[in-house]
Design a protein around this motif. Structure first.
Motif, PDB file in Angstrom:
ATOM      1  N   ARG A   4       0.838  -1.255  -0.015  1.00 16.54           N
ATOM      2  CA  ARG A   4       0.149  -0.109  -0.066  1.00 16.54           C
ATOM      3  C   ARG A   4       0.747   1.148  -0.047  1.00 16.54           C
ATOM      4  O   ARG A   4       0.686   2.236   0.941  1.00 16.54           O
ATOM      5  CB  ARG A   4      -0.931  -0.062   1.259  1.00 16.54           C
ATOM      6  N   PRO A   5       1.685   1.657  -0.947  1.00 14.78           N
ATOM      7  CA  PRO A   5       2.373   2.561  -1.094  1.00 14.78           C
ATOM      8  C   PRO A   5       1.647   4.040  -1.299  1.00 14.78           C
ATOM      9  O   PRO A   5       0.410   3.723  -1.857  1.00 14.78           O
ATOM     10  CB  PRO A   5       3.410   2.575  -2.308  1.00 14.78           C
ATOM     11  N   ASP A   6       2.116   5.016  -0.816  1.00 16.19           N
ATOM     12  CA  ASP A   6       1.387   6.462  -1.207  1.00 16.19           C
ATOM     13  C   ASP A   6       1.825   6.912  -2.233  1.00 16.19           C
ATOM     14  O   ASP A   6       1.152   7.789  -2.932  1.00 16.19           O
ATOM     15  CB  ASP A   6       1.958   7.303  -0.074  1.00 16.19           C
ATOM     16  N   LEU A   7       3.029   6.403  -3.113  1.00 12.36           N
ATOM     17  CA  LEU A   7       3.633   7.038  -4.159  1.00 12.36           C
ATOM     18  C   LEU A   7       4.143   5.876  -4.922  1.00 12.36           C
ATOM     19  O   LEU A   7       4.975   5.239  -4.529  1.00 12.36           O
ATOM     20  CB  LEU A   7       4.436   8.204  -3.815  1.00 12.36           C
ATOM     21  N   VAL A   8       4.023   5.917  -6.263  1.00 14.59           N
ATOM     22  CA  VAL A   8       4.602   4.897  -7.143  1.00 14.59           C
ATOM     23  C   VAL A   8       5.248   5.887  -8.336  1.00 14.59           C
ATOM     24  O   VAL A   8       4.464   6.741  -8.848  1.00 14.59           O
ATOM     25  CB  VAL A   8       3.666   4.067  -7.957  1.00 14.59           C
ATOM     26  N   ILE A   9       6.554   5.773  -8.719  1.00 19.00           N
ATOM     27  CA  ILE A   9       7.165   6.351  -9.777  1.00 19.00           C
ATOM     28  C   ILE A   9       7.365   5.192 -10.693  1.00 19.00           C
ATOM     29  O   ILE A   9       8.109   4.099 -10.666  1.00 19.00           O
ATOM     30  CB  ILE A   9       8.455   6.606  -9.304  1.00 19.00           C
ATOM     31  N   MET A  10       6.722   5.432 -11.796  1.00 24.36           N
ATOM     32  CA  MET A  10       6.313   4.439 -12.719  1.00 24.36           C
ATOM     33  C   MET A  10       7.013   4.749 -14.151  1.00 24.36           C
ATOM     34  O   MET A  10       6.846   5.811 -14.569  1.00 24.36           O
ATOM     35  CB  MET A  10       4.832   4.400 -12.875  1.00 24.36           C
ATOM     36  N   ARG A  34      -0.575   7.801  -5.507  1.00 20.55           N
ATOM     37  CA  ARG A  34      -0.271   8.698  -6.474  1.00 20.55           C
ATOM     38  C   ARG A  34       0.950   8.028  -7.279  1.00 20.55           C
ATOM     39  O   ARG A  34       1.375   7.405  -7.082  1.00 20.55           O
ATOM     40  CB  ARG A  34       0.340   9.954  -5.863  1.00 20.55           C
ATOM     41  N   VAL A  35       0.645   8.411  -8.808  1.00 16.03           N
ATOM     42  CA  VAL A  35       1.516   7.869  -9.547  1.00 16.03           C
ATOM     43  C   VAL A  35       1.819   9.004 -10.538  1.00 16.03           C
ATOM     44  O   VAL A  35       1.396   9.983 -11.159  1.00 16.03           O
ATOM     45  CB  VAL A  35       0.610   6.876 -10.621  1.00 16.03           C
ATOM     46  N   VAL A  36       3.681   8.942 -10.654  1.00 18.83           N
ATOM     47  CA  VAL A  36       4.279   9.687 -11.307  1.00 18.83           C
ATOM     48  C   VAL A  36       4.889   9.013 -12.476  1.00 18.83           C
ATOM     49  O   VAL A  36       5.570   7.986 -12.115  1.00 18.83           O
ATOM     50  CB  VAL A  36       5.491  10.386 -10.470  1.00 18.83           C
ATOM     51  N   ALA A  57       0.991  12.805 -12.167  1.00 14.44           N
ATOM     52  CA  ALA A  57       2.357  13.717 -12.749  1.00 14.44           C
ATOM     53  C   ALA A  57       2.908  12.937 -13.723  1.00 14.44           C
ATOM     54  O   ALA A  57       3.106  11.804 -13.712  1.00 14.44           O
ATOM     55  CB  ALA A  57       3.214  13.973 -11.473  1.00 14.44           C
ATOM     56  N   TYR A  58       3.778  13.660 -14.572  1.00 16.48           N
ATOM     57  CA  TYR A  58       4.570  13.138 -15.506  1.00 16.48           C
ATOM     58  C   TYR A  58       5.862  13.885 -15.474  1.00 16.48           C
ATOM     59  O   TYR A  58       6.136  15.128 -15.443  1.00 16.48           O
ATOM     60  CB  TYR A  58       4.160  13.203 -16.779  1.00 16.48           C
ATOM     61  N   ALA A  59       6.908  13.241 -15.529  1.00 17.25           N
ATOM     62  CA  ALA A  59       8.385  13.915 -15.748  1.00 17.25           C
ATOM     63  C   ALA A  59       9.200  13.073 -16.689  1.00 17.25           C
ATOM     64  O   ALA A  59       9.282  11.949 -16.600  1.00 17.25           O
ATOM     65  CB  ALA A  59       9.080  13.605 -14.150  1.00 17.25           C
ATOM     66  N   SER A  60       9.929  13.829 -17.310  1.00 18.18           N
ATOM     67  CA  SER A  60      10.786  13.233 -18.182  1.00 18.18           C
ATOM     68  C   SER A  60      12.245  12.775 -17.466  1.00 18.18           C
ATOM     69  O   SER A  60      12.605  13.681 -16.575  1.00 18.18           O
ATOM     70  CB  SER A  60      11.350  13.975 -19.561  1.00 18.18           C
ATOM     71  N   LYS A  61      12.880  12.045 -17.967  1.00 19.39           N
ATOM     72  CA  LYS A  61      14.231  11.411 -17.344  1.00 19.39           C
ATOM     73  C   LYS A  61      15.122  12.415 -17.421  1.00 19.39           C
ATOM     74  O   LYS A  61      16.049  12.803 -16.438  1.00 19.39           O
ATOM     75  CB  LYS A  61      14.705  10.286 -17.946  1.00 19.39           C
ATOM     76  N   SER A  62      15.162  13.474 -18.408  1.00 18.13           N
ATOM     77  CA  SER A  62      16.160  14.641 -18.560  1.00 18.13           C
ATOM     78  C   SER A  62      15.842  15.569 -17.358  1.00 18.13           C
ATOM     79  O   SER A  62      16.627  16.318 -16.870  1.00 18.13           O
ATOM     80  CB  SER A  62      16.088  15.179 -19.834  1.00 18.13           C
ATOM     81  N   GLU A  63      14.597  15.689 -16.843  1.00 17.39           N
ATOM     82  CA  GLU A  63      14.473  16.486 -15.730  1.00 17.39           C
ATOM     83  C   GLU A  63      14.266  15.872 -14.475  1.00 17.39           C
ATOM     84  O   GLU A  63      14.094  16.552 -13.440  1.00 17.39           O
ATOM     85  CB  GLU A  63      13.052  17.441 -15.979  1.00 17.39           C
ATOM     86  N   PHE A  64      14.536  14.674 -14.388  1.00 18.95           N
ATOM     87  CA  PHE A  64      14.503  13.856 -13.164  1.00 18.95           C
ATOM     88  C   PHE A  64      15.004  14.593 -11.789  1.00 18.95           C
ATOM     89  O   PHE A  64      14.530  14.664 -10.976  1.00 18.95           O
ATOM     90  CB  PHE A  64      15.040  12.280 -13.610  1.00 18.95           C
ATOM     91  N   GLY A  65      16.190  14.642 -11.698  1.00 23.67           N
ATOM     92  CA  GLY A  65      17.107  15.301 -10.792  1.00 23.67           C
ATOM     93  C   GLY A  65      16.574  16.566 -10.599  1.00 23.67           C
ATOM     94  O   GLY A  65      16.696  16.751  -9.073  1.00 23.67           O
ATOM     95  N   LEU A  68      12.029  16.089  -9.746  1.00 27.58           N
ATOM     96  CA  LEU A  68      11.208  15.160  -9.201  1.00 27.58           C
ATOM     97  C   LEU A  68      10.845  15.358  -7.784  1.00 27.58           C
ATOM     98  O   LEU A  68       9.839  15.100  -6.981  1.00 27.58           O
ATOM     99  CB  LEU A  68      11.840  13.604  -9.473  1.00 27.58           C
ATOM    100  N   LEU A  69      12.112  15.758  -6.749  1.00 31.24           N
ATOM    101  CA  LEU A  69      11.796  15.915  -5.553  1.00 31.24           C
ATOM    102  C   LEU A  69      10.594  16.966  -5.226  1.00 31.24           C
ATOM    103  O   LEU A  69       9.735  16.824  -4.579  1.00 31.24           O
ATOM    104  CB  LEU A  69      13.131  16.525  -4.941  1.00 31.24           C
TER     105      LEU A  69
END
Length: 77
Positions: A4-10, A34-36, A57-65, A68-69
């Protein structure tokens, strides 16, 4: 179900089942996390498809660092 996570980074691209289908299945459950979606692709079309699948939400891997936080903090606030 057990964790039962609160957040999943998919990741959008995964073996066996893509991130969009996994997101749809997660979001169809009661108390869904929540799913990012995280992807190499950064286009409005990809963001729209992720949102239609139920991603919060959606994040590209180029903006990950850089992004994302703050994104996670906003989603869990």
């Amino acid at each position: 179900d057990r964790l039962r996570p609160d957040l999943v980074i998919m990741d959008l691209t995964m073996p066996g089942m893509n991130g969009l289908e996994a997101t749809r299945r997660l979001k169809a459950r009661p108390g869904a996390p929540r799913v990012v979606i995280l992807s190499l692709h950064d286009s409005e079309a990809h963001r729209a498809v992720a949102a239609a699948a139920g991603a919060d939400a959606y994040a590209s891997k180029s903006e990950f660092g850089d992004a994302l936080l703050g994104l996670i903090q906003a989603l869990l606030a």
